[in-house]
Structures are given as structure tokens and as C-alpha cells.
Scaffold this active site. Structure first.
Site, PDB file in Angstrom:
ATOM      1  N   ASP A 224      -5.139  -3.091  10.795  1.00 37.94           N
ATOM      2  CA  ASP A 224      -5.285  -3.181   9.355  1.00 37.94           C
ATOM      3  C   ASP A 224      -5.167  -1.758   8.809  1.00 37.94           C
ATOM      4  OD1 ASP A 224      -6.016  -4.396   6.802  1.00 37.94           O
ATOM      5  OD2 ASP A 224      -7.946  -3.394   7.067  1.00 37.94           O
TER       6      ASP A 224
ATOM      7  N   ASP B 286      -6.237  -0.529   5.059  1.00 43.39           N
ATOM      8  CA  ASP B 286      -7.269  -0.080   4.127  1.00 43.39           C
ATOM      9  C   ASP B 286      -8.653  -0.135   4.751  1.00 43.39           C
ATOM     10  OD1 ASP B 286      -5.311   0.231   2.115  1.00 43.39           O
ATOM     11  OD2 ASP B 286      -5.381  -1.929   1.732  1.00 43.39           O
TER      12      ASP B 286
END
Length: 233
Positions: free
Chosen positions: A7, A9
Site C-alpha cells: 500500500d 498512503d
């Protein structure tokens, strides 16, 4: 294929690239009503962290300033934005982890619920070629302000990953996934090796209960010495 998923963020990035980009667009006078825009975006960000965001609504808001803009104009701004606001906020541990996985023969992929026009340049700065992200729609070479295809959000990340594997005619012999968010639980539960990175409270509790690995890169005590981030297998 051994595939390692990241991922972006709050996982590899100390912050949210879409929120940082919103501020950048305001500074560039791309937003007609900046106060209302930022207030709405911040409320939706709070809903995301609470696991209640309707991503379609957030994207309708945050892609609207790009409607009618040529992709080259946007790409030029994004290049400057990534260099100034994103690269300095990438966790050093993330760089090390990606390198360690490469040395083990794993293929890294960035899989994000942010839009590709932001995610792909960040991936390039990390030396990652494979990207799954929200796909913005175009009218020729101009942004429409809309999206196309399945959103890479929650269970949509699983669907997009499965489609990516089918399109390439490959099977993943081992899947790892690093994420900070409860919104990624569908994919974390899909992989062989889920790892919680800077986890939100819900993910932290799930990781504790399930016995998943956990990395806390925001903790200063962990920054000084991290000799091995990837266990040998």
C-alpha cells in the site's frame, strides 16, 4: 511468481498522497472554492480512517479540478509535486524493505486506492514498475474528472489483483502485503503473509489477534537500527 504488495498512503509514505496533492492544487489555483473543497476533502479523509468512506464521492470531488486538463499538463505538475512533497516523506525503511524483497527474488507492486496519475510516478521513484491504482477516465488526452473500471479499494483490490494475474497468465506462489489500513483487510486476508505497517487502531487489533507481523516506522525507537526487515525463508 513471488509477489510483494505495498500500500502507499501511510505505509510507504508518511501521509496521504491525495491529501498532499489537494493542497498542491489549491496552491496552483486549480480549485475554484478552495475552502469548501479542502473542508469536504478533510471530512472524507476522516471517514476513510474510520472505515466509512464512499470512495466514489471522494474521487468525484478530488478529480473534478482535472476535468478538461490535458494529461501532459497534469503530468508536469505531478512530477514537480512528487519531487517536492512526496519523495521527502517516503519512509527510509520502505526503500530498504523493497530492496530486500528484490534481493530475495520477489516482484514488488504498489497497490493503492489513490489515482494512477499520482501513484505511478511515486512507484517510479521507488523503482517499482507494477502498479494497481484507481484509473482516471480520459476523453482523448484530457481528464474527464471521472474514473473507469473497478476501484482498487477494499475488496476491489482483491478483484484488481486477481484480474492482473489472469491477464498475465501467471500464478502467485507466494503473496506478501504491507498495509496500514483496516480498509485493506480483504486483501490482507487473501495473502500468504500479511504485515501491518503503522496500523490504524482497527488493523492493529486484528493484527494482534491474528498474530500478524507488525512494523511501526513512525516510532523513533525503531528508526535507529533495523538489521533485517524481511525474515529469511
Amino acid at each position: 511468481m513471488r509477489l510483494v504488495l505495498f500500500d502507499l498512503d501511510d505505509t510507504l509514505l508518511d501521509g496521504d498522497c491525495s491529501a498532499l496533492w489537494n493542497d498542491w492544487m489549491v496552491e496552483r489555483d486549480w480549485i475554484a472554492e478552495p475552502g469548501h473543497f479542502l473542508d469536504s476533502a478533510q471530512k472524507m479523509n476522516a471517514a476513510y480512517y474510520a472505515g466509512r468512506l464512499r470512495l466514489e464521492e471522494y474521487l468525484a470531488l478530488t478529480l473534478s479540478p482535472l476535468a478538461g486538463r490535458h494529461m501532459d499538463e497534469v503530468a508536469k505538475e505531478v512530477t514537480a509535486f512528487v519531487a517536492a512533497r512526496v519523495v521527502p516523506r517516503l519512509f527510509a525503511q520502505g526503500h530498504e524493505l523493497i530492496d530486500q524483497h528484490r534481493q530475495q527474488g520477489d516482484l514488488p507492486m504498489l497497490i493503492s486506492a489513490s489515482s494512477r496519475h499520482l501513484v505511478a510516478p511515486v512507484a517510479a521513484s521507488l523503482g517499482i514498475q507494477e502498479v494497481i491504482a484507481v484509473e482516471p477516465a480520459f476523453d482523448g488526452k484530457y481528464f474527464t474528472g471521472h474514473t473507469t473500471g473497478v476501484l482498487s479499494y477494499r475488496s476491489g483490490k482483491v478483484a484488481r489483483l486477481d484480474a492482473w494475474l489472469v491477464e498475465r497468465g501467471v500464478a502467485a506462489t507466494h503473496l506478501s502485503f504491507y498495509s496500514d489500513s483496516q480498509n485493506d483487510l480483504p486483501l490482507l486476508n487473501r495473502v500468504d503473509r500479511p504485515v501491518a505497517v503503522n496500523p490504524d487502531p482497527v488493523l492493529a487489533e486484528v493484527a494482534r489477534y491474528e498474530g500478524w507481523e507488525r512494523l511501526d516506522w513512525r516510532c523513533l525507537a525503531r528508526h535507529s537500527e533495523m538489521p533485517s526487515l524481511v525474515p529469511s525463508e
